[in-house]
Design a protein around this motif. Sequence first.
Motif, PDB file in Angstrom:
ATOM      1  N   PRO A 392      36.529  -0.270 -36.502  1.00  0.00           N
ATOM      2  CA  PRO A 392      35.697   0.540 -37.410  1.00  0.00           C
ATOM      3  C   PRO A 392      34.806  -0.345 -38.285  1.00  0.00           C
ATOM      4  N   ALA A 393      33.879   0.301 -38.942  1.00  0.00           N
ATOM      5  CA  ALA A 393      33.037  -0.426 -39.894  1.00  0.00           C
ATOM      6  C   ALA A 393      33.924  -0.985 -41.003  1.00  0.00           C
ATOM      7  N   GLY A 394      33.589  -2.168 -41.482  1.00  0.00           N
ATOM      8  CA  GLY A 394      34.382  -2.801 -42.514  1.00  0.00           C
ATOM      9  C   GLY A 394      34.238  -4.309 -42.469  1.00  0.00           C
ATOM     10  N   PRO A 395      35.036  -5.027 -43.225  1.00  0.00           N
ATOM     11  CA  PRO A 395      34.906  -6.486 -43.300  1.00  0.00           C
ATOM     12  C   PRO A 395      35.050  -7.180 -41.950  1.00  0.00           C
ATOM     13  N   GLN A 396      36.034  -6.758 -41.148  1.00  0.00           N
ATOM     14  CA  GLN A 396      36.244  -7.447 -39.872  1.00  0.00           C
ATOM     15  C   GLN A 396      35.053  -7.254 -38.942  1.00  0.00           C
ATOM     16  N   ARG A 397      34.478  -6.048 -38.933  1.00  0.00           N
ATOM     17  CA  ARG A 397      33.319  -5.812 -38.071  1.00  0.00           C
ATOM     18  C   ARG A 397      32.131  -6.639 -38.546  1.00  0.00           C
ATOM     19  N   ASP A 398      31.981  -6.783 -39.871  1.00  0.00           N
ATOM     20  CA  ASP A 398      30.888  -7.610 -40.403  1.00  0.00           C
ATOM     21  C   ASP A 398      31.061  -9.062 -39.974  1.00  0.00           C
ATOM     22  N   GLU A 399      32.290  -9.555 -40.036  1.00  0.00           N
ATOM     23  CA  GLU A 399      32.553 -10.934 -39.604  1.00  0.00           C
ATOM     24  C   GLU A 399      32.280 -11.124 -38.108  1.00  0.00           C
ATOM     25  N   LEU A 400      32.746 -10.144 -37.311  1.00  0.00           N
ATOM     26  CA  LEU A 400      32.565 -10.250 -35.869  1.00  0.00           C
ATOM     27  C   LEU A 400      31.087 -10.192 -35.494  1.00  0.00           C
ATOM     28  N   LEU A 401      30.323  -9.364 -36.211  1.00  0.00           N
ATOM     29  CA  LEU A 401      28.882  -9.288 -35.973  1.00  0.00           C
ATOM     30  C   LEU A 401      28.227 -10.645 -36.191  1.00  0.00           C
ATOM     31  N   LEU A 402      28.643 -11.333 -37.203  1.00  0.00           N
ATOM     32  CA  LEU A 402      28.077 -12.655 -37.505  1.00  0.00           C
ATOM     33  C   LEU A 402      28.433 -13.661 -36.414  1.00  0.00           C
ATOM     34  N   VAL A 403      29.677 -13.627 -35.924  1.00  0.00           N
ATOM     35  CA  VAL A 403      30.104 -14.578 -34.895  1.00  0.00           C
ATOM     36  C   VAL A 403      29.331 -14.373 -33.596  1.00  0.00           C
ATOM     37  N   LEU A 404      29.270 -13.123 -33.135  1.00  0.00           N
ATOM     38  CA  LEU A 404      28.632 -12.874 -31.843  1.00  0.00           C
ATOM     39  C   LEU A 404      27.117 -13.054 -31.896  1.00  0.00           C
ATOM     40  N   CYS A 405      26.492 -12.598 -32.974  1.00  0.00           N
ATOM     41  CA  CYS A 405      25.042 -12.784 -33.099  1.00  0.00           C
ATOM     42  C   CYS A 405      24.704 -14.268 -33.292  1.00  0.00           C
ATOM     43  N   GLY A 406      25.532 -14.968 -34.070  1.00  0.00           N
ATOM     44  CA  GLY A 406      25.292 -16.392 -34.263  1.00  0.00           C
ATOM     45  C   GLY A 406      25.462 -17.173 -32.985  1.00  0.00           C
ATOM     46  N   GLY A 407      26.515 -16.830 -32.183  1.00  0.00           N
ATOM     47  CA  GLY A 407      26.722 -17.503 -30.898  1.00  0.00           C
ATOM     48  C   GLY A 407      25.596 -17.233 -29.922  1.00  0.00           C
ATOM     49  N   SER A 408      25.053 -16.003 -29.946  1.00  0.00           N
ATOM     50  CA  SER A 408      23.938 -15.670 -29.048  1.00  0.00           C
ATOM     51  C   SER A 408      22.665 -16.386 -29.483  1.00  0.00           C
ATOM     52  N   LEU A 409      22.443 -16.472 -30.784  1.00  0.00           N
ATOM     53  CA  LEU A 409      21.230 -17.125 -31.297  1.00  0.00           C
ATOM     54  C   LEU A 409      21.247 -18.615 -30.974  1.00  0.00           C
ATOM     55  N   SER A 410      22.426 -19.232 -31.033  1.00  0.00           N
ATOM     56  CA  SER A 410      22.524 -20.680 -30.807  1.00  0.00           C
ATOM     57  C   SER A 410      22.834 -20.996 -29.344  1.00  0.00           C
ATOM     58  N   GLY A 411      22.163 -20.324 -28.430  1.00  0.00           N
ATOM     59  CA  GLY A 411      22.322 -20.573 -27.001  1.00  0.00           C
ATOM     60  C   GLY A 411      21.003 -20.358 -26.290  1.00  0.00           C
ATOM     61  N   ASN A 412      20.929 -20.803 -25.058  1.00  0.00           N
ATOM     62  CA  ASN A 412      19.688 -20.720 -24.286  1.00  0.00           C
ATOM     63  C   ASN A 412      19.816 -19.882 -23.031  1.00  0.00           C
ATOM     64  N   ALA A 413      20.946 -19.234 -22.827  1.00  0.00           N
ATOM     65  CA  ALA A 413      21.118 -18.395 -21.640  1.00  0.00           C
ATOM     66  C   ALA A 413      20.321 -17.106 -21.795  1.00  0.00           C
ATOM     67  N   VAL A 414      20.084 -16.465 -20.668  1.00  0.00           N
ATOM     68  CA  VAL A 414      19.356 -15.196 -20.645  1.00  0.00           C
ATOM     69  C   VAL A 414      20.171 -14.201 -19.831  1.00  0.00           C
ATOM     70  N   LEU A 415      20.290 -12.980 -20.339  1.00  0.00           N
ATOM     71  CA  LEU A 415      20.989 -11.904 -19.649  1.00  0.00           C
ATOM     72  C   LEU A 415      19.965 -10.828 -19.306  1.00  0.00           C
ATOM     73  N   ARG A 416      19.843 -10.520 -17.989  1.00  0.00           N
ATOM     74  CA  ARG A 416      18.854  -9.539 -17.550  1.00  0.00           C
ATOM     75  C   ARG A 416      19.498  -8.549 -16.593  1.00  0.00           C
ATOM     76  N   GLN A 417      18.967  -7.338 -16.615  1.00  0.00           N
ATOM     77  CA  GLN A 417      19.374  -6.340 -15.633  1.00  0.00           C
ATOM     78  C   GLN A 417      18.318  -6.301 -14.531  1.00  0.00           C
ATOM     79  N   GLU A 418      18.747  -6.633 -13.328  1.00  0.00           N
ATOM     80  CA  GLU A 418      17.819  -6.728 -12.201  1.00  0.00           C
ATOM     81  C   GLU A 418      18.325  -5.847 -11.066  1.00  0.00           C
ATOM     82  N   GLY A 419      17.562  -4.791 -10.782  1.00  0.00           N
ATOM     83  CA  GLY A 419      17.960  -3.880  -9.706  1.00  0.00           C
ATOM     84  C   GLY A 419      19.290  -3.206  -9.954  1.00  0.00           C
TER      85      GLY A 419
END
Length: 944
Positions: A392-419
């Motif tokens: 649910p929304a709350g402190p843990q979700r805020d922390e997890l949002l930071l971890v996953l968005c930060g990990g995605s921002l600090s990477g160079n991979a690309v995820l695409r939907q193809e066919g």
Amino acid sequence: MANLNSSAAAAAADPSLLAVDEVLRVYAADAEQGLTQHEAAQRLAQAGPNELKAALPVPLWRRVGAHFRDPLIHLLLAAALVALVAWAVEGARGWPVDPIVILAIVLLNGALGYVQEAKAQDAVAALSRMTAATSAVMRGGQRVRVPSVDLVRGDVLVLAEGDAVGADARLLQAASLRVQEASLTGESEAVLRDTARLSAAVALGDRVNMVFKGTSVVQGTGQAVVTATGMDSQMGQVAAMLEATPQAATPLELEVGRIGRMLGMAVIAITVVVVGTILWMTPVHSPAAVVHVLLLGVALAVAAVPEGLPAILSVVLALGVQRMAGHRAIVKNLSSVETLGCASVICTDKTGTLTRAEMTIERVVTASGTAYVSGVGYAPEGRIEHAHAELPAGPQRDELLLVLCGGSLSGNAVLRQEGGTWNIHGDPTEAAFLVAERKLGATERRERRFERIGEIPFTSDRKMMSVLALDHEHGGAGVLVCKGAPDVLLQRCSHVRVGLEMVPLDAALSAKILADVDTLSNAAFRTLAVAYRPLAADENGPALEALEHGLVFAGTVGIIDPPREEAAVAIAEAHRAGIRVVMITGDHPRTAARIAADLGIVSAGTPAQALTGADLDALDDTQLIAAARTTHVYARVAPAHKLRIVDALQADGNIVAMTGDGVNDAPALKSADIGIAMGVTGTEVTKAAAKMVLADDNFATIVQAVREGRGIFDNIRKFLRYLLSSNMGEVLMVFGGVVGAGVIGLASPDHAVVLPLLATQILWLNLVTDSWPALAMGIDPSTEDVMVRPPRRMTDRVIDARMWIGVVEIGLVVATVALLTMDMALPGGLFEGTQDLDTARTAGFTVLVLAHLFNCFNARSENTSAFHRLFVNGWLWAAVAVSVLLQVAVVHLPFLNLAFGTVPLSLPQWLLCTAMASVVLWYSELRKLLRRACMPPAVASTGA
């Protein structure tokens, strides 16, 4: 530039131990200019193309001849030759029917085997078609792409994300270069490369300043000088090892050969005894009498040999191959179908076979606790859970949002939907953050909010990477986001993110974070941490490395290559069938043990102890055989180790199936009793070495193939039991009719030997009346217990002592009722009859045919009643009906009367023949009833 001389090549036996300038000097290479076209052409002419040595094509005549090496085929050819000689000695009148029919059966068998295996080879070739690989190189100062087959030592490769490495090469430059080496080393994670010289020789997977032929670049860029091509490459060395690995005959091939030799000796013994008895009992005074005795010998040989067996066996196996092809399993050798059915051990690679080869974040640990990420693979399907409910929304979700968005921002991979399919480009570990972020539904906001303006790449020394980004939701303020090893990041942190607050990092919090990391590591997760630091306006100028301090620790993720769900189901079914599943991987022991536990390779609650390559090196062959009995997981192993493991399991009496996709699996696949290659991800070397190719790379397909193989083995036993008991009845009838002619009234006025059956009648029995029911039995549906019985052992025989006893018993009953029927028709003997010899012989011939048809229902099981599952095989009933119609035709059609020496029978005679023939059914039912009463219920219910 000078050509690479032999002494220089010897000095560079391990280029990973040379510095960059030494490598360039040894290989006469220029990092800036590369080779000239002329120099490259010279070296190519000297060393040959950069390709693995292809096996010499097998000539057509040898491929065809391979299907005529069976001892049973040789026996049939010998019988045909004897029949031809007898026909010539007798005056060569008419067509030599016997030898022509036998040769037709032999040719049919060879054609079936050749056509089916050619189909399998075509299917494998279709899986292998792909575009020719190319490589980027420096030639004369220009970057050009050339076919990888034209690469030579000294070429300077230019590597970029997505490239396939065309040859073994020593790195000259590397920028965040990661290489996927699973096909060569078995390591599931992409390995970061470095240019630094190694101080000592290390294992292949640890030569971080090298790239190898057959691997691929998943991230970064680099330059490397080619040090080995073709058969000199690491892949070539594995191919050479493969060439030296013998390929053993399948258990079925060995058993059929044994049956052929046994029947050959039996035919010779029976013929010698009977012909000798006749010569002793009846003086032979003329060449015609000699020919007559010789024809008797031919008749006995024909009666003893089941002429249709090779063709029926080929057809049954070919039909099994077709059914398995429908399940996406392509079998290259017919006999391999049955081999899978008796496999007692399946050795399997981990990466891509038991696992999806898709790195996935499964846990995220932050200050407020552990969150679980559902869903596997690169499709962003799943949710973030805590306490078995959506987070649910709350402190843990805020922390997890930071971890996953930060990990995605600090990477160079690309995820695409193809066919309709989600694909990644770049490092699989970095892609895992993108997938988890999409599951959280935060991707679009992160992409709008942040703009990357700088980066410090990941290196093996730093064990972290950092990016500088502008936060547009906060007026373009700068933020530094870091991702790396948890212990490294923690040393640079001063605070911890708790909800929306930043709490000072003290000793207690630091200890808790490290304990959480240990928990993830012990569960075989690869751990990565994320930290960040908001920047003041005047901090955008300094070098980024100077800013990597005073960070706020956001959390740690646990990443793993998840197991295939269907693999767990398949492994459970394999265990129920008494088959051990053994994992052999180049991955880390802890990761291998975790996957083994998740998939049920080891029993629940049992620690999965993995033997490593180093452990195996310390064991001699005897010790390895002992260890292999209880070991289910092998990790950090080299190709030679895999081969030793397979050999040790075989030496302990196991029938081993080995699966794999990488070139490192090929020697073990070839040595195994049944090698199984992955059709999609498998290398060409692996497919060539395997006896079966999985078109869908699905481990579960193997279990379906095992089920099919066991069913085929059961059916082979059924029609062997049927054919041999039928032939035994013919042999004993001929033998009994000759030896006991006076008892049953089978004699001629001139005291010449009278045969109870003619050679053409015996051929009719074997090739027409017997073959159709036997073929129908070859496709009998599997019994209920087919996958709960233990696999048969190498020492078990297709035809064991118990089956031979049954064959002889049924043969005696069949011969007795047939001879008694003849006695009832003939004057004299035990019963006084009034019919002539032709009528008596036709009656005995008909009883034999009908007794065989009754016997085909008996032969479906040694223990179970013929009336159990009586109508499950419609083809068997159709075969019986066809055989009855054919026998009616051969008895009542005039032209067939002439060809087979028969005469029409009346309705009462037909009824008598049917009643006499049915005795074999009632005798068999009584015999089975007594057997079931004397054995445990579990054995009595066996359908085979």
